[in-house]
Structure formats: structure tokens, C-alpha cells
Design a protein around this motif. Structure first.
Motif: not given
Length: 550
Positions: A1-6, A420-421, A491-500, A533-541
Motif C-alpha cells: 500500500m502506498r499513500r501520498r499526501l501533499g 498516533g500516540a 514506521a512503527l508497528d503501533s498502527g494508527g495515523p502518522i503525522t509529519v 498519513l493513514d498507515v497499516r502496520p508494516w507487515w500488513g503492507v
């Protein structure tokens, strides 16, 4: 999965590309309507009336004089025999018709079109520089009614800007004398500490009124009276020309400030000024140079010990803007909507507000100017167990490098990614802010600066360019230029959104210098972009990719 935001920031906050295009479309339509209304209004004030006559001086006809309906763009020029015909005037209404030619004061006459046989007589203004001329204060001194502060809109704009405070700026004196900002503690380096018994050439730009007659001996600690007003009204409006090398278009080396200016100070019993209008019929002659970047060159282009320090004029000269007719004044003296230069109750004329240059002259301390200087875009995407962030900074508005001139100025970009935390994601790659970046040192990001090294001590970065210094690096962003940097985070396995979050801040001087000298000059945030950036755990990708490959 690839998610791109700008996203990017506008004056009003974050906007997407579609909204920006729509905004420009609406703005264009609005400008078109305004232009149509302007043309309609102009047509309404035009007419079939004419005024004809002759422009003369004491010796006879004057050819090539600009004949104008005062405060308008309606003008013509006198022929070889001094004759002229000015048309497009309203019949039966009194108008003022003026004439001006180089080396003359403008003259004018009130006339009711249509008329012929009008004579406009020009008188030469004083030529040559009177070194004994006493400078006029810009302040509204009750005992000196000629002071600009009495009647000029420019006065309250100028009095607190960098030009109006050039002769009293405590940060300047901190470096000049080698002290803290209060002047009580000795802090090295300092010009007077390094070269005791000399004055230097600082006054040629910071106190040009004092340096006009003594450019090599004007000590900034000894200036008094009008000289302390910095780059004041009477001085600028006595400059009749600047000396530039025709081979380069730049000032000659080792002649900064007033040394590269031709002054025209009149006899002490005469008032004489240069200004941006050719139809002012009292003590003011027109000078096209005031509208050109070359007017700024002597104080914004010079070197020390052969090392270029202040370079904003050269940077502009080498940018695309000269070919487009865009001068320094377009940003630093931009009109503010005021339609008079002299207060109407003091006899000021109403003009097109687009022709009234302001004297706010914003610069490195102006938050609004800085926040409209560059644009920043952020592209974030997840690739398996990593987050890739690309930051592009483009110098969209400055006609020179950013930052420019004083080598202590710099921009610091920081890039952070949190889960997310709110926990920071570990940085895996990309540049970091250099160790002179103050509180931001070592963070993901970079700094933009001209970095100098002291030849004698080897210290770097330094701002003591009065000593011999060399340029270690220079990664400032030129006009219309861009800088791209790439960062990777785990990308940590904690899931949830990542904020850059990417933030670009402007700092007036290196933090070490600021701290040592007690300068209280807070950073200005020029741009800030936040991407979620809405992401899944890295193993889900990663797992679907493995299964697809097998």
C-alpha cells in the motif's frame, strides 16, 4: 500500500492545488473587472479638449520636456522648437498642466481646455554638491517646518523601519563595539576591539549623512543630531546618481554606501530634492533612478577583504526579474492603497494609489514579508516499514537569495514524524540540522546560510566579516530556485495515523552570537506544513507483496 499526501500553505492557511487554482481564477476575474472599471473611469475623465503651447527656459525653447496633466498618465513631449499639444483633456474644467526636463524643476500652469499659446517656463535646479549643506531632519521638529514628519505619509512608515533606525540599532552597535546589546559587557569579536583607533566604513551605509564628507573617519559612536536618523529622508532625496561599473553593472569594489553615490546638496539658502514624480511644482525634481534597483546597490552589494558579504543587488541582477521589469521597490516599497504622498490638508495631491510607493520598506524583521517569500510542499508516503518524506522549498517571491545580505541570517528546516500516540518515529536517513542550529541542532532537517570562517582563528560560522573571512559554504535558495530534501523514518508497528510536520523558521543571527550578546530576536516561522498519513502496520503492507511475488 502506498499513500501520498501533499499540501502547501497560503496566506490564509493550508490549501489544496484545486482551491489555489480556483482562487487565482476568481482573483483574475476580479482584477479584470477592476481594470475595466479603471478604464471606464479614465475614459470618463478624458475629453476632447486640448492645450497647446511652448516649453521654454531662459535661453529659449526646450525640446524633449515631459508635458503632463498633473497627477495623471496623460502626457506628451515638447518638439525640437519647444512646442507641444496635450489632448484628451476635459473641456471647460480647470486642469493643471506641468512640464519637466532633466536638470530642471518642474513648472505648471492652471488652464481651462481648450486653449493655445500656453508658455511653460522651466528653471534649472542647483547643480553640484555643497559640502557645507546642513542636513534637514526628518522629524516633525516645531522649529523646522521643512521636516518631512510634518506632512509626509512616508514619515510614520520610515521612522521605525531598518533605514530609520540604522544609526541607533543596538544590535549593530553590539557588533561594532564588541559588547552585549546593552553596551555594558565586552563580547568579542567587535570591530572597535579588532581595529582600535579606526572608524571603519560602517557609517557609509548606517549613517551616510555623517560619512558623506568623511567616509573613512566617521565613527558611529560620535554621530549626533540628524546623522543619528540613519538613512534619512533628506539624504536619500539628495542622491542624484550612483556609480556602477559599466562592465559588471555592480558598484566598484571597496566603495560601499555613500562613496558610490553622487549627491546634489544645494546652496544653504535653497531647498532641492529629487522625487518619483515629474509634476511636483515645488522644490522637487524628478529622478527615474529612485524607481530602480540600482538606487539600492551601493549599500546592498559590497565585499570585505575580497569576500562578497552583502550581495542582494547582484542576486537580483542575475535573477529573471530584471528582464521582467521587476525592481527591488516592488516588494520593499509596495503601494499600500494610500492615494496621496503629502497629507491633503498640507496641500497633497490625490493620485493613483498604485503610484504611491510606501516607505515601510519591510525586511528581515517583517513577519508578513517572510511568510510570503517561499512556498513549501511536503510529500509523505509509506513504503513497507518506512515513511519517506520529501520537502521542496521554493523561493517564489524574493528577488534575491533567501536569506540574503547579513551573513548571520539563516533559515532552519525541521522535519518530524510521530505516530498516533505522539511518539517520534526514529529517523533512518536524510540530513540533520548542523550543530550551530541552536535548539534545532541534530534534528532531521537542514539549514540554509552563507557560512563564513574566520581566517585568523578558524572559527565558523562567524559574522565578523570586518576581519578576513572566507566562505565555507553557501546553500541559500536563489530567486525562483528550489531545494529538495528527503527523509526516511521507521514506521512503527503501533498502527494508527502518522503525522509529519515540516517547519521552516528564520533566525536573524546564529544562536551562539544571539546568546552571547543577549539579543532578543525571536525566530519567525516562515512556513509550516502538517501531513497526516493513514498507515497499516508494516507487515500488513509487506505480506501481500510477498504473496504476490510467490
Amino acid at each position: 500500500m502506498r499513500r501520498r499526501l501533499g499540501c502547501t500553505l497560503s496566506d490564509n492557511g493550508r490549501v489544496c492545488r484545486g482551491k489555489r487554482i480556483a482562487w487565482f481564477a476568481i482573483a483574475s476575474i476580479g482584477l479584470g473587472i477592476l481594470a475595466w472599471l479603471g478604464l471606464a473611469q479614465a475614459a470618463a475623465t478624458q475629453g476632447a479638449g486640448t492645450v497647446s503651447g511652448t516649453v521654454v527656459d531662459a535661453d529659449g525653447p526646450v525640446a524633449g520636456a515631459v508635458v503632463r496633466r498633473q497627477t495623471t498618465t496623460n502626457h506628451t513631449t515638447s518638439a525640437a522648437d519647444g512646442s507641444f499639444t496635450l489632448s484628451g483633456l476635459p473641456e471647460g474644467i480647470t486642469v493643471t498642466v506641468t512640464a519637466w526636463a532633466e536638470s530642471y524643476w518642474p513648472s505648471g500652469v492652471d488652464v481651462v481646455p481648450s486653449q493655445s499659446g500656453i508658455t511653460l517656463t522651466l528653471i534649472h535646479h542647483p547643480a553640484g554638491d555643497n559640502r557645507g549643506y546642513p542636513w534637514l531632519t526628518s522629524m516633525p521638529d516645531p522649529e523646522n517646518p521643512i521636516g518631512c514628519g510634518h506632512c509626509m505619509v512616508a514619515y510614520p512608515q520610515w521612522v521605525e523601519n531598518a533605514h530609520g533606525t540604522a544609526g541607533t540599532n543596538p544590535r549593530f552597535f553590539s557588533l561594532y563595539n564588541g559588547t552585549d546589546v546593552t553596551g555594558t559587557s565586552t563580547i568579542t569579536p567587535g570591530y572597535k576591539l579588532d581595529f582600535p583607533g579606526t572608524a571603519g566604513n560602517c557609517a557609509t551605509c548606517h549613517a551616510p549623512g555623517a560619512a558623506a564628507n568623511q567616509p573613512f573617519t566617521a565613527d558611529m559612536n560620535d554621530i549626533t543630531g540628524v546623522e543619528q536618523e540613519g538613512v534619512f529622508c533628506d539624504f536619500c532625496h539628495k542622491v542624484s546618481d550612483v556609480y556602477l561599473n559599466p562592465a559588471t553593472g555592480l558598484p566598484y569594489p571597496n566603495v560601499p554606501g555613500v562613496q558610490s553615490m553622487q549627491l546634489n546638496r544645494p546652496p544653504t539658502d535653497t531647498h532641492m530634492f529629487y522625487g518619483p514624480f515629474d509634476d511636483v511644482t515645488r522644490r522637487v525634481s524628478y529622478l527615474e533612478l529612485e524607481k530602480k534597483s540600482q538606487f539600492c546597490a551601493p549599500c546592498h552589494q559590497f565585499s570585505f577583504w575580497g569576500t562578497p558579504i552583502y550581495e542582494s543587488f547582484r542576486e537580483w541582477l542575475e535573477s529573471p526579474y530584471p528582464a521582467q521589469g521587476i525592481e527591488c521597490q516592488a516588494c520593499h516599497m509596495a503601494p499600500t492603497g494610500v492615494d496621496y504622498f503629502v497629507f491633503p490638508e498640507k496641500g497633497g495631491l490625490i493620485r493613483d494609489p498604485d503610484l504611491i510607493a510606501s516607505h515601510l520598506q519591510p525586511g528581515a524583521a517583517d513577519e508578513e514579508l517572510l511568510q510570503n517569500t517561499v512556498t513549501m510542499t511536503v510529500d509523505a508516503q509509506q513504503m513497507v516499514d518506512r515513511v519517506w518524506v520529501t520537502v521542496v522549498i521554493t523561493n517564489t517571491e524574493a528577488g534575491h537569495h533567501v536569506p540574503t545580505d547579513f551573513p548571520g541570517r539563516h533559515m532552519i528546516l525541521t522535519v518530524a514524524a510521530v505516530d498516533g500516540a505522539g511518539q517520534p518515529l526514529p529517523r533512518l536517513g536524510g540530513p540533520t540540522v548542523p550543530d550551530w542550529g541552536g535548539a534545532q541542532a541534530g534534528l532531521p532537517g537542514k539549514a540554509f546560510a552563507k557560512v563564513l570562517r574566520d581566517v585568523e582563528t578558524g572559527d565558523s560560522p562567524v559574522v565578523s566579516y570586518w576581519k578576513q573571512a572566507l566562505i565555507v559554504s553557501d546553500n541559500r535558495i536563489p530567486a525562483i530556485g528550489s531545494d529538495t530534501s528527503v527523509y526516511t523514518f521507521a514506521a512503527l508497528d503501533s498502527g494508527g495515523p502518522i503525522t509529519v510536520t515540516a517547519e521552516l523558521r528564520f533566525r536573524r543571527v546564529f544562536q551562539e552570537v544571539m546568546d552571547a550578546r543577549d539579543w532578543d530576536t525571536p525566530d519567525i516561522v516562515m512556513e509550516q506544513v502538517i501531513v497526516t498519513l493513514d498507515v497499516r502496520p508494516w507487515w500488513g503492507v509487506y505480506l501481500p507483496l510477498v504473496m504476490r511475488d510467490t
